[in-house]
Design an enzyme around this catalytic site. Structure first.
Site, PDB file in Angstrom:
ATOM      1  N   GLU A   1       0.831  -1.204   0.000  1.00 52.48           N
ATOM      2  CA  GLU A   1       0.000   0.000   0.000  1.00 52.48           C
ATOM      3  C   GLU A   1       0.864   1.253   0.000  1.00 52.48           C
ATOM      4  O   GLU A   1       1.923   1.288   0.613  1.00 52.48           O
ATOM      5  CB  GLU A   1      -0.949  -0.034   1.199  1.00 52.48           C
ATOM      6  CG  GLU A   1      -1.971  -1.146   1.025  1.00 52.48           C
ATOM      7  CD  GLU A   1      -2.947  -1.326   2.178  1.00 52.48           C
ATOM      8  OE1 GLU A   1      -4.027  -1.853   1.928  1.00 52.48           O
ATOM      9  OE2 GLU A   1      -2.623  -0.956   3.315  1.00 52.48           O
TER      10      GLU A   1
ATOM     11  N   CYS B   1       3.484   8.484   1.204  1.00 52.47           N
ATOM     12  CA  CYS B   1       3.912   7.539   2.235  1.00 52.47           C
ATOM     13  C   CYS B   1       4.096   6.202   1.518  1.00 52.47           C
ATOM     14  O   CYS B   1       3.132   5.613   1.035  1.00 52.47           O
ATOM     15  CB  CYS B   1       2.833   7.456   3.314  1.00 52.47           C
ATOM     16  SG  CYS B   1       3.208   6.247   4.579  1.00 52.47           S
TER      17      CYS B   1
ATOM     18  N   CYS C   1       5.990  -7.027   6.943  1.00 51.67           N
ATOM     19  CA  CYS C   1       7.083  -6.409   7.692  1.00 51.67           C
ATOM     20  C   CYS C   1       7.841  -7.484   8.443  1.00 51.67           C
ATOM     21  O   CYS C   1       7.266  -8.472   8.894  1.00 51.67           O
ATOM     22  CB  CYS C   1       6.542  -5.376   8.680  1.00 51.67           C
ATOM     23  SG  CYS C   1       7.859  -4.404   9.473  1.00 51.67           S
TER      24      CYS C   1
ATOM     25  N   CYS D   1       6.015  -5.261  15.897  1.00 50.20           N
ATOM     26  CA  CYS D   1       5.399  -4.257  16.776  1.00 50.20           C
ATOM     27  C   CYS D   1       3.949  -4.669  17.078  1.00 50.20           C
ATOM     28  O   CYS D   1       3.173  -4.930  16.153  1.00 50.20           O
ATOM     29  CB  CYS D   1       5.438  -2.880  16.133  1.00 50.20           C
ATOM     30  SG  CYS D   1       7.115  -2.384  15.685  1.00 50.20           S
TER      31      CYS D   1
ATOM     32  N   CYS E   1       0.809  -2.613  15.549  1.00 52.95           N
ATOM     33  CA  CYS E   1       0.799  -2.250  14.131  1.00 52.95           C
ATOM     34  C   CYS E   1       0.158  -3.350  13.290  1.00 52.95           C
ATOM     35  O   CYS E   1       0.509  -4.526  13.409  1.00 52.95           O
ATOM     36  CB  CYS E   1       2.229  -1.993  13.656  1.00 52.95           C
ATOM     37  SG  CYS E   1       2.326  -1.562  11.909  1.00 52.95           S
TER      38      CYS E   1
ATOM     39  N   CYS F   1      -1.212   5.720   9.818  1.00 52.42           N
ATOM     40  CA  CYS F   1      -0.049   4.998  10.348  1.00 52.42           C
ATOM     41  C   CYS F   1      -0.457   3.694  11.004  1.00 52.42           C
ATOM     42  O   CYS F   1      -1.342   3.683  11.862  1.00 52.42           O
ATOM     43  CB  CYS F   1       0.619   5.793  11.458  1.00 52.42           C
ATOM     44  SG  CYS F   1       1.668   7.087  10.903  1.00 52.42           S
TER      45      CYS F   1
END
Ligand code: SAH
Length: 347
Positions: A94, A107, A114, A118, A121, A339
């Site tokens: 994205e 962004c 990933c 975290c 997230c 975010c």
């Protein structure tokens, strides 16, 4: 058997020149192809009109042009545009266009999924992972730049590596993409308008600092207390706060550029006075500023945005110690573009 054709965009300018000379053609043809691929974003050899038919066929026989495509896009009521980008192998990432009154910020993602863990997230919950190639990162910027022209009548002004992935776990390709974005043969953007955001991969921060880059660095800190940070971001056990600090001091010594700490305040997790004190003490040890980010819910009840009082305690304490602080309101929440919300949700 036909040999697999290589992706022409994996070639450097020099390699393209050599390709032509080794086929008894002038080297400058390589430069022309390079410009088509990078400044003009060509997806097809046939559009390269300053090349002879023979040279276009030669390219066709030896290479493919891998490129990304916007699979679908969503527009937020606040103007934010979220793109689901389809890669040549079918995977999705994205990329988001974030407009304000005066700026258009892209962004961009650096990985599919990933490699970090975290807990707050959404991207971390994605299983599948691979690094993006330099051209796949670059192409996201080109797509967003075009959207900025189309929807807001202005070119892109800033780029943040705050999409999916950890850019420093894909360091080489991230740097190669930035080189293309800033080079005259690419988009010619100023590196000062680019921010690379990391969860704090200390070894790579040092390696990067050695190159004395001109782009900015942001670090997702979220807590200056080891135990709390380890819980929020379990992989940071390998990158303790004192080592992170040393790497950031080194970054500043090499670049003279202040680091930005990204920081979300959650109720019952890091909203107490001791959390604020630890952050103030940490910031005093390295030239830095703090960006307090609003929490974007990802459907996990453990995490709740802290009270306005807790946030203003942070801002007033930081200001009292002359540490620059901004509070960032999230954009694109209604389309899960904010975010930590990038997770390839089907829409
Ligand atoms: N891996 C890099 C790049 C991702 S940037 C990094 O961690 O810096 C994404 C930013 O959004 C990071 O600061 C991250 O900590 C923050 N973030 C992640 N999930 C979030 C959420 N649910 N709400 C608000 N911010 C979040």
């Amino acid at each position: 058997m036909e040999l697999a054709r290589r992706d022409v965009r994996a070639l450097s300018l020099d390699e393209l020149r050599s390709f032509f000379t080794s086929h008894s053609a002038p080297a400058f043809k390589g430069k022309q192809v390079y410009e088509w691929l990078w400044s003009k974003g060509a997806h097809d050899f046939d559009v390269m009109t300053n090349l002879s038919k023979e040279h276009r066929t030669l390219l066709q026989d030896n290479f493919v042009i891998n490129h990304i495509a916007v699979d679908h896009l969503q527009r937020s009521t606040d103007g934010t545009v979220k793109n689901a980008i389809r890669l040549h192998d079918g995977l999705l990432v994205e990329s988001v266009l974030i407009p304000t009154e005066t700026r258009s910020t892209a962004c961009v993602s650096s990985q599919v999924g990933c490699s970090l863990d975290c807990t707050f997230c959404a991207t971390a919950q994605l299983k599948r992972m691979r690094n993006l190639n330099p051209d796949e990162i670059y192409d996201q910027v080109v797509v967003i730049d075009r959207q900025s022209q189309l929807y807001f009548n202005r070119p892109l002004s800033n780029i943040v590596f705050m999409g999916m992935g950890e850019p420093l776990m894909n360091y080489k390709n991230t740097i190669a993409a930035i080189q293309k974005i800033t080079s005259p043969e690419g988009l010619g953007m100023s590196p000062k308008r680019i921010t690379v955001s990391t969860s704090g991969v200390t070894k790579i921060i040092r390696e990067m600092a050695d190159q004395k880059p001109k782009f900015k660095l942001a670090v997702s800190l979220h807590s200056a207390i080891e135990q709390t940070r380890n819980k929020l971001m379990p992989f940071t056990k390998k990158f303790p706060l004192d080592k992170l600090l040393e790497s950031l001091q080194y970054w500043y010594a090499q670049t003279k550029s202040r680091v930005t700490f990204e920081y979300v305040v959650w109720a019952g997790i890091n909203d107490q006075q001791e959390d604020v004190d630890a952050l103030v003490a940490y910031c005093k040890k390295v030239p830095s500023k703090v960006n307090l980010i609003e929490y974007n819910a990802i459907g996990d009840d453990d995490f709740v945005q802290a009270s306005p009082e807790a946030i203003s305690n942070y801002t007033s304490e930081l200001e009292r110690h002359r540490i620059a602080v901004t509070v960032r309101r999230s954009r694109g929440k209604d389309i899960d573009a904010a975010c930590g919300q990038l997770a390839n949700k089907e829409s």
